[in-house]
Design an enzyme around this catalytic site. Structure first.
Site, PDB file in Angstrom:
ATOM      1  N   ARG A  79     -77.958  66.823  12.906  1.00  0.00           N
ATOM      2  CA  ARG A  79     -79.159  67.270  12.184  1.00  0.00           C
ATOM      3  C   ARG A  79     -80.417  66.731  12.871  1.00  0.00           C
ATOM      4  NH1 ARG A  79     -82.217  64.935   7.755  1.00  0.00           N
ATOM      5  NH2 ARG A  79     -83.007  66.490   6.267  1.00  0.00           N
ATOM      6  N   HIS A 110     -89.455  69.734   7.577  1.00  0.00           N
ATOM      7  CA  HIS A 110     -89.537  70.406   6.270  1.00  0.00           C
ATOM      8  C   HIS A 110     -90.578  71.528   6.235  1.00  0.00           C
ATOM      9  CE1 HIS A 110     -86.667  67.620   4.628  1.00  0.00           C
ATOM     10  NE2 HIS A 110     -87.402  66.603   5.051  1.00  0.00           N
ATOM     11  N   GLN A 167     -82.911  72.555   2.727  1.00  0.00           N
ATOM     12  CA  GLN A 167     -83.767  71.376   2.680  1.00  0.00           C
ATOM     13  C   GLN A 167     -84.472  71.108   4.002  1.00  0.00           C
ATOM     14  OE1 GLN A 167     -83.093  67.656   3.964  1.00  0.00           O
ATOM     15  NE2 GLN A 167     -82.632  66.727   1.972  1.00  0.00           N
ATOM     16  N   GLN A 195     -86.175  58.843   6.638  1.00  0.00           N
ATOM     17  CA  GLN A 195     -86.793  58.335   7.856  1.00  0.00           C
ATOM     18  C   GLN A 195     -88.141  57.675   7.561  1.00  0.00           C
ATOM     19  OE1 GLN A 195     -85.958  60.610  11.688  1.00  0.00           O
ATOM     20  NE2 GLN A 195     -85.950  62.254  10.197  1.00  0.00           N
ATOM     21  N   SER A 231     -85.006  63.346   1.526  1.00  0.00           N
ATOM     22  CA  SER A 231     -84.711  64.018   2.791  1.00  0.00           C
ATOM     23  C   SER A 231     -83.347  63.579   3.314  1.00  0.00           C
ATOM     24  CB  SER A 231     -85.831  63.749   3.803  1.00  0.00           C
ATOM     25  OG  SER A 231     -85.693  64.548   4.955  1.00  0.00           O
ATOM     26  N   LEU A 232     -83.283  62.881   4.435  1.00  0.00           N
ATOM     27  CA  LEU A 232     -82.023  62.356   4.942  1.00  0.00           C
ATOM     28  C   LEU A 232     -81.247  61.617   3.852  1.00  0.00           C
ATOM     29  CD1 LEU A 232     -80.053  61.193   7.157  1.00  0.00           C
ATOM     30  CD2 LEU A 232     -81.613  59.227   7.176  1.00  0.00           C
TER      31      LEU A 232
END
Length: 314
Positions: free
Chosen positions: A119, A204, A253, A13, A94-95
């Site tokens: 998510r 996170h 994660q 993102q 991340s993503l």
């Protein structure tokens, strides 16, 4: 044919903007097909949103995540369609880790689109709007940031480092008041800059554990295969081949720091000398240069850049 010195990385993102992928969409049938496939999963015209916006809709976490995954997978398919070699290793920020796993044939694309949409919903609703914040810290050692965040976690809530992006660039997150206090303290400690990020949830952090519990339920029935290409995971900068352990680290994660600098160093230590950013923008390309200036780096959102990278990597 594989290129062991080549790594593909996939952005998360923050890389989204209205009008991205326009030239790739016009140039490659595989890109158009990928957006059509995604639209059937999400039940809206994803390409129309990417092309025309509005940006506010594109920035909604539950929208951003499936859109960016679709962009990355579309470029990976174009890479293959145009004769690009298989990389020796992959990683995603991340993503982007979900994008990497799709491209490594560990997750099906349609399963992943539906999963990352959920998510995004879980992450957005885990913490009430306004309660959490994130900020980027520039020009300070990781150890100093770790220490100051640990010291400030208390009455004003929690704050912690969440993205170790490169030496001198770390993102912190937590309760809004604690993040604000940390930014003041970090500037006093020598940070060259602290910059609030335009997000509405502290990704996170431990505050995301409710989202992790929801994701664990959502991912439980999804088929995960052994990756055909090694994928380095954010939580520990290690490769994982056991599908059940992959399932576990994807859940972990969501509430754990992204160890991106360590992921990059792991790949470099394995022999990576060339890096291709497979997704919109050049965020990860810029971080790679900060981590190791000797890397040869390319971003392939534009068709001319994609074909140039393919011709250079044989």
């Amino acid at each position: 044919m594989t290129q062991d010195s080549l790594a593909l990385v996939f952005p998360g993102q923050g890389s989204q903007k209205v009008g991205m992928m326009t030239d790739a969409y016009a140039s490659f049938e595989s890109v158009r097909d990928t957006f059509e496939e995604a639209a059937e999963v999400v039940h809206y015209d994803m390409w129309a949103l990417v092309k025309d916006g509005p940006q506010e809709a594109l920035n909604l976490t539950e929208t951003t995540q499936p859109v960016l995954l679709t962009c990355s997978v579309a470029l990976w398919r174009a890479w293959q369609e145009q004769g690009g070699v298989m990389p020796g290793i992959m990683a995603g920020h991340s993503l982007g880790e979900f994008s990497a796993l799709v491209c490594a044939s560990a997750l099906s694309f349609t399963d992943a689109v539906a999963l990352v949409r959920r998510r995004g919903q879980f992450m957005q609703t885990a913490v009430p709007v306004g309660m959490g914040a994130m900020a980027v810290v520039l020009g300070l050692d990781d150890s100093v940031i770790n220490e100051i965040c640990a010291t400030l976690t208390g009455e004003e809530g929690s704050v912690s480092p969440v993205n170790y992006n490169s030496p001198g660039q770390v993102v912190i997150a937590g309760h809004s008041a604690a993040v604000e206090a940390a930014c003041v303290a970090l500037k006093k400690a020598g940070a060259t800059r602290t910059l609030p990020l335009p997000v509405s949830a502290p990704f996170h952090t431990s505050l995301m554990k409710p989202a992790g519990e929801q994701l664990a339920q959502a991912i439980a029935d999804i088929t995960i295969a052994i990756p055909s290409i090694p994928v380095v995971h954010n939580v520990n900068a290690q490769i994982q081949n056991d599908p059940e352990k992959i399932r576990s680290v994807l859940v972990e994660q969501i509430y754990s720091p992204v160890q991106w600098t360590d992921c990059m160093r792991f790949m470099i230590n394995r022999g990576t000398t060339r890096l291709v950013e497979c997704g919109p923008g050049k965020v990860l390309s810029g971080l790679a240069r900060r981590i190791d200036k000797s890397l040869t780096v390319a971003s392939i959102e534009r068709p001319d850049a994609l074909t140039a990278a393919i011709s250079e990597i044989t």
